[in-house]
Design a protein around this motif. Sequence first.
Motif, PDB file in Angstrom:
ATOM      1  N   SER A 130       0.874  -1.178   0.000  1.00 11.93           N
ATOM      2  CA  SER A 130       0.000   0.000   0.000  1.00 11.93           C
ATOM      3  C   SER A 130       0.905   1.219   0.000  1.00 11.93           C
ATOM      4  CB  SER A 130      -0.921   0.010   1.227  1.00 11.93           C
ATOM      5  OG  SER A 130      -0.170   0.206   2.404  1.00 11.93           O
ATOM      6  N   ALA A 131       0.317   2.385   0.081  1.00 14.97           N
ATOM      7  CA  ALA A 131       1.120   3.610   0.062  1.00 14.97           C
ATOM      8  C   ALA A 131       2.103   3.646   1.218  1.00 14.97           C
ATOM      9  CB  ALA A 131       0.203   4.830   0.112  1.00 14.97           C
ATOM     10  N   THR A 132       1.734   3.018   2.337  1.00  8.46           N
ATOM     11  CA  THR A 132       2.625   3.017   3.501  1.00  8.46           C
ATOM     12  C   THR A 132       3.055   1.621   3.929  1.00  8.46           C
ATOM     13  OG1 THR A 132       0.714   3.006   4.992  1.00  8.46           O
ATOM     14  CG2 THR A 132       1.634   5.159   4.396  1.00  8.46           C
ATOM     15  N   GLY A 133       2.482   0.585   3.329  1.00 11.52           N
ATOM     16  CA  GLY A 133       2.771  -0.788   3.733  1.00 11.52           C
ATOM     17  C   GLY A 133       4.000  -1.339   3.055  1.00 11.52           C
ATOM     18  N   LYS A 134       5.054  -1.593   3.809  1.00  8.28           N
ATOM     19  CA  LYS A 134       6.297  -2.104   3.243  1.00  8.28           C
ATOM     20  C   LYS A 134       6.182  -3.609   2.966  1.00  8.28           C
ATOM     21  CE  LYS A 134       8.536  -0.465   6.752  1.00  8.28           C
ATOM     22  NZ  LYS A 134       9.621  -0.169   7.722  1.00  8.28           N
ATOM     23  N   GLY A 135       6.425  -3.977   1.729  1.00  6.70           N
ATOM     24  CA  GLY A 135       6.425  -5.374   1.350  1.00  6.70           C
ATOM     25  C   GLY A 135       5.069  -6.041   1.499  1.00  6.70           C
ATOM     26  N   TYR A 136       5.086  -7.365   1.405  1.00 10.17           N
ATOM     27  CA  TYR A 136       3.868  -8.175   1.502  1.00 10.17           C
ATOM     28  C   TYR A 136       4.082  -9.287   2.520  1.00 10.17           C
ATOM     29  CZ  TYR A 136       2.335  -6.013  -2.884  1.00 10.17           C
ATOM     30  OH  TYR A 136       1.946  -5.118  -3.859  1.00 10.17           O
ATOM     31  N   ALA A 137       3.105  -9.484   3.376  1.00 12.22           N
ATOM     32  CA  ALA A 137       3.166 -10.632   4.276  1.00 12.22           C
ATOM     33  C   ALA A 137       3.185 -11.908   3.453  1.00 12.22           C
ATOM     34  CB  ALA A 137       1.969 -10.631   5.219  1.00 12.22           C
ATOM     35  N   SER A 138       3.959 -12.876   3.891  1.00 10.47           N
ATOM     36  CA  SER A 138       4.031 -14.137   3.158  1.00 10.47           C
ATOM     37  C   SER A 138       2.691 -14.871   3.216  1.00 10.47           C
ATOM     38  CB  SER A 138       5.142 -15.004   3.732  1.00 10.47           C
ATOM     39  OG  SER A 138       5.099 -16.298   3.178  1.00 10.47           O
ATOM     40  N   TYR A 139       2.166 -15.028   4.419  1.00 13.58           N
ATOM     41  CA  TYR A 139       0.929 -15.798   4.648  1.00 13.58           C
ATOM     42  C   TYR A 139      -0.139 -14.800   5.072  1.00 13.58           C
ATOM     43  CZ  TYR A 139      -1.870 -19.821   6.425  1.00 13.58           C
ATOM     44  OH  TYR A 139      -2.820 -20.778   6.666  1.00 13.58           O
ATOM     45  N   LYS A 140      -1.137 -14.599   4.232  1.00 13.74           N
ATOM     46  CA  LYS A 140      -2.180 -13.605   4.521  1.00 13.74           C
ATOM     47  C   LYS A 140      -3.543 -14.287   4.603  1.00 13.74           C
ATOM     48  CE  LYS A 140      -4.581  -9.546   2.605  1.00 13.74           C
ATOM     49  NZ  LYS A 140      -4.565  -8.670   3.789  1.00 13.74           N
ATOM     50  N   VAL A 141      -4.201 -14.111   5.751  1.00 11.51           N
ATOM     51  CA  VAL A 141      -5.583 -14.563   5.919  1.00 11.51           C
ATOM     52  C   VAL A 141      -6.474 -13.355   5.678  1.00 11.51           C
ATOM     53  CG1 VAL A 141      -7.268 -15.547   7.506  1.00 11.51           C
ATOM     54  CG2 VAL A 141      -4.895 -16.344   7.551  1.00 11.51           C
ATOM     55  N   GLY A 142      -7.447 -13.496   4.751  1.00  8.50           N
ATOM     56  CA  GLY A 142      -8.267 -12.383   4.314  1.00  8.50           C
ATOM     57  C   GLY A 142      -9.049 -11.726   5.443  1.00  8.50           C
ATOM     58  N   PRO A 143      -9.360 -10.447   5.316  1.00 13.04           N
ATOM     59  CA  PRO A 143     -10.027  -9.698   6.393  1.00 13.04           C
ATOM     60  C   PRO A 143     -11.429 -10.187   6.726  1.00 13.04           C
ATOM     61  CG  PRO A 143      -9.902  -8.394   4.371  1.00 13.04           C
ATOM     62  CD  PRO A 143      -9.048  -9.592   4.157  1.00 13.04           C
ATOM     63  N   SER A 144     -12.099 -10.886   5.801  1.00 11.78           N
ATOM     64  CA  SER A 144     -13.459 -11.361   6.063  1.00 11.78           C
ATOM     65  C   SER A 144     -13.494 -12.741   6.708  1.00 11.78           C
ATOM     66  CB  SER A 144     -14.265 -11.401   4.758  1.00 11.78           C
ATOM     67  OG  SER A 144     -13.696 -12.328   3.844  1.00 11.78           O
ATOM     68  N   VAL A 145     -12.331 -13.369   6.883  1.00 12.30           N
ATOM     69  CA  VAL A 145     -12.277 -14.721   7.452  1.00 12.30           C
ATOM     70  C   VAL A 145     -12.559 -14.639   8.952  1.00 12.30           C
ATOM     71  CG1 VAL A 145     -10.783 -16.692   7.949  1.00 12.30           C
ATOM     72  CG2 VAL A 145     -10.703 -15.586   5.705  1.00 12.30           C
ATOM     73  N   THR A 146     -13.471 -15.477   9.414  1.00 11.16           N
ATOM     74  CA  THR A 146     -13.835 -15.487  10.839  1.00 11.16           C
ATOM     75  C   THR A 146     -13.305 -16.711  11.575  1.00 11.16           C
ATOM     76  OG1 THR A 146     -15.956 -16.549  10.331  1.00 11.16           O
ATOM     77  CG2 THR A 146     -15.923 -14.135  10.420  1.00 11.16           C
ATOM     78  N   SER A 147     -12.829 -17.714  10.854  1.00 11.08           N
ATOM     79  CA  SER A 147     -12.316 -18.909  11.514  1.00 11.08           C
ATOM     80  C   SER A 147     -11.167 -19.492  10.700  1.00 11.08           C
ATOM     81  CB  SER A 147     -13.418 -19.958  11.685  1.00 11.08           C
ATOM     82  OG  SER A 147     -12.905 -21.126  12.299  1.00 11.08           O
ATOM     83  N   HIS A 148      -9.994 -19.613  11.350  1.00  6.57           N
ATOM     84  CA  HIS A 148      -8.811 -20.154  10.681  1.00  6.57           C
ATOM     85  C   HIS A 148      -7.823 -20.562  11.763  1.00  6.57           C
ATOM     86  CE1 HIS A 148      -6.053 -20.550   7.215  1.00  6.57           C
ATOM     87  NE2 HIS A 148      -5.113 -20.257   8.098  1.00  6.57           N
ATOM     88  N   GLU A 149      -7.062 -21.627  11.510  1.00  5.11           N
ATOM     89  CA  GLU A 149      -6.042 -22.039  12.468  1.00  5.11           C
ATOM     90  C   GLU A 149      -4.852 -22.611  11.716  1.00  5.11           C
ATOM     91  OE1 GLU A 149      -5.905 -23.911  16.961  1.00  5.11           O
ATOM     92  OE2 GLU A 149      -7.605 -24.381  15.659  1.00  5.11           O
TER      93      GLU A 149
END
Length: 602
Positions: free
Chosen positions: A105-124
């Motif tokens: 993003s304009a201020t976000g450096k790099g990209y996280a390797s493992y990204k769980v989407g913002p709408s996800v409510t359950s993940h492990e």
Amino acid sequence: MQDVFFRIGGARAGRAANSLLVNSNDVIIDHIWAWRADHGAGAGWTSNPAATGVTVNGDRVTALGLFAEHYQKHQVIWNGQNGRTVFYQSELPYDPPSQAAWMSSATGKGYASYKVGPSVTSHEAWGLGVYSYFNQGQPLHADRAVEVPDRSSVALHDIVSVFLAGSGGIDHVVNNTGAAVAAAGETAYVVDYAAGTPTRSSGKKGVAAITSSGDAAKLSALGSGWYYNWSTNGAKAGNAEYVPMAWNALPSETVNTLADGAKNGNYSALLGFNEPDLPDQANMTVEQALNAWPALQSTGLRLGSPAPANYWSGWLDDFMAGARARGYRVDFIALHMYPDWTNPGALEEVRGVLADAWNKWHKPMWLTEIGTVDTSTWKPMYGTPTHAKADGLVQKLIPLLENLPYLERYAWFADDCATNASCQYSTLYGADGKLTSHGSAYAAAGPPGPSGRFRMVNKAQPTLTVHATGESYEGGSALNAAVTPTSWGWDQQRWNVTPADGAYYTVTNVGSPGLRLTTSTDPYPSGGGNYRIKVAAATGSDDQLWRLEKTEDGYYRLISKARGTALQSTFDVYNGSAEARQLAGTSASFVNDQQSWAFVPG
């Protein structure tokens, strides 16, 4: 889907927006390696463009052994609900030409390797490792290795970021939690994460409070069961007990106030003189300390010894000898210790001092100052101090302290010393009032062993798990305990393992709520000193407390606080069933596979 490999470039130039896209529900993907080439023909930032290795949109997808490397944006994006990953290994791209070319993003450096989407409510996910090696000579940074929505139902376990070599680094492990890695071989760990790092409370865990004295919220966020502030001016804060200290000799009015506080239940203990061997602290000779000691005794409080700055100076040895000669009371030994936490032998340094003190005096001990202070200005250090090394010591040290039976309490130095250069690696709160990475590590650390819902599967009989049966124990309200086939899958085979007092746990049945695994007083029919096991209503007594000892091969032994016996699966048939076996409490000295248990989540 299993054993599938993707290669973008390397043999010749290639490109792909996504290497693997999972849109279906109820999929198992086993052993996937998605690789954007970092070398070979056609390997280059503009020659083999590839955005993402694996994107999961389906629900209830499980990944076992997932590898994704060198993609130009997120290596994995997980948008589906109820996903699970067991073991993830990833390297960020080696070759972004500049930070400007690698921004999420304009201020976000790099990209996280493992990204769980913002709408996800359950993940492990369990066991995630993300590595960096930026080889373009540019100061490239990723804000974080893993990015997840902050929800308690999105949980990660055992996450690590590693700086292999090159330039730049990874600034956090998960979201904004975890130390930065920016030097060759540097590693940062986060043990658990769910809407932030969890707080594990302990009656042993304490804080040496500079600014948080009486601040219940800050002390609670650290899981602290007690605190002190180098004075007699304080009070209980929430669930955190206040322990006063006699900095040096006390005036009679203060002695009277402490005695009244003891009678009223405001205080339970009093710490002795603070670093009397230093001119800028209590600054007392042994003779002066001994002469002042009767006044402290008169308070009626449990009394901790003076805590010298240098344990090996002999000051404490002389004081204890003098106290014994005069018939004075010392109820526990107070110690200060600042190990060289850049040295791989730091844990043994701590263990060695505590063992030496125990062998000398055989009294309970309180470690009232310990921390990851930069001692290089007054004591040489083995390596270069870093925040990641400090966090690593916290994560290893606290379970050790919790598990030492003769150590009653410990206190971290300090709650807020961020403005002191030598304390920057030890302070629990930063200048912004938020937990530092060390503070998060301290809050999350606690008694060794798992916490959560598990089936306890026997090592010697791996098809059998601990079961609260439906049969009454001796005709009462308690139930018999046995080991039965794991294939049954009943809730009576599931247990909530919860930290309790000190280094002990309670083990409460899921299928029979409120009933706990209990060591009875009834002898087991075979073998002297063995006891029967039952499942009984919670009483808070020692026969329902268990110490968890982790074995070298990753299993746990459950040791009864009341009996000192270990939970064992016998070979004796239970209730005439060829499939079930009896449980017993047997001598902990046996150390056999029948006493070893795998804690299987679920």
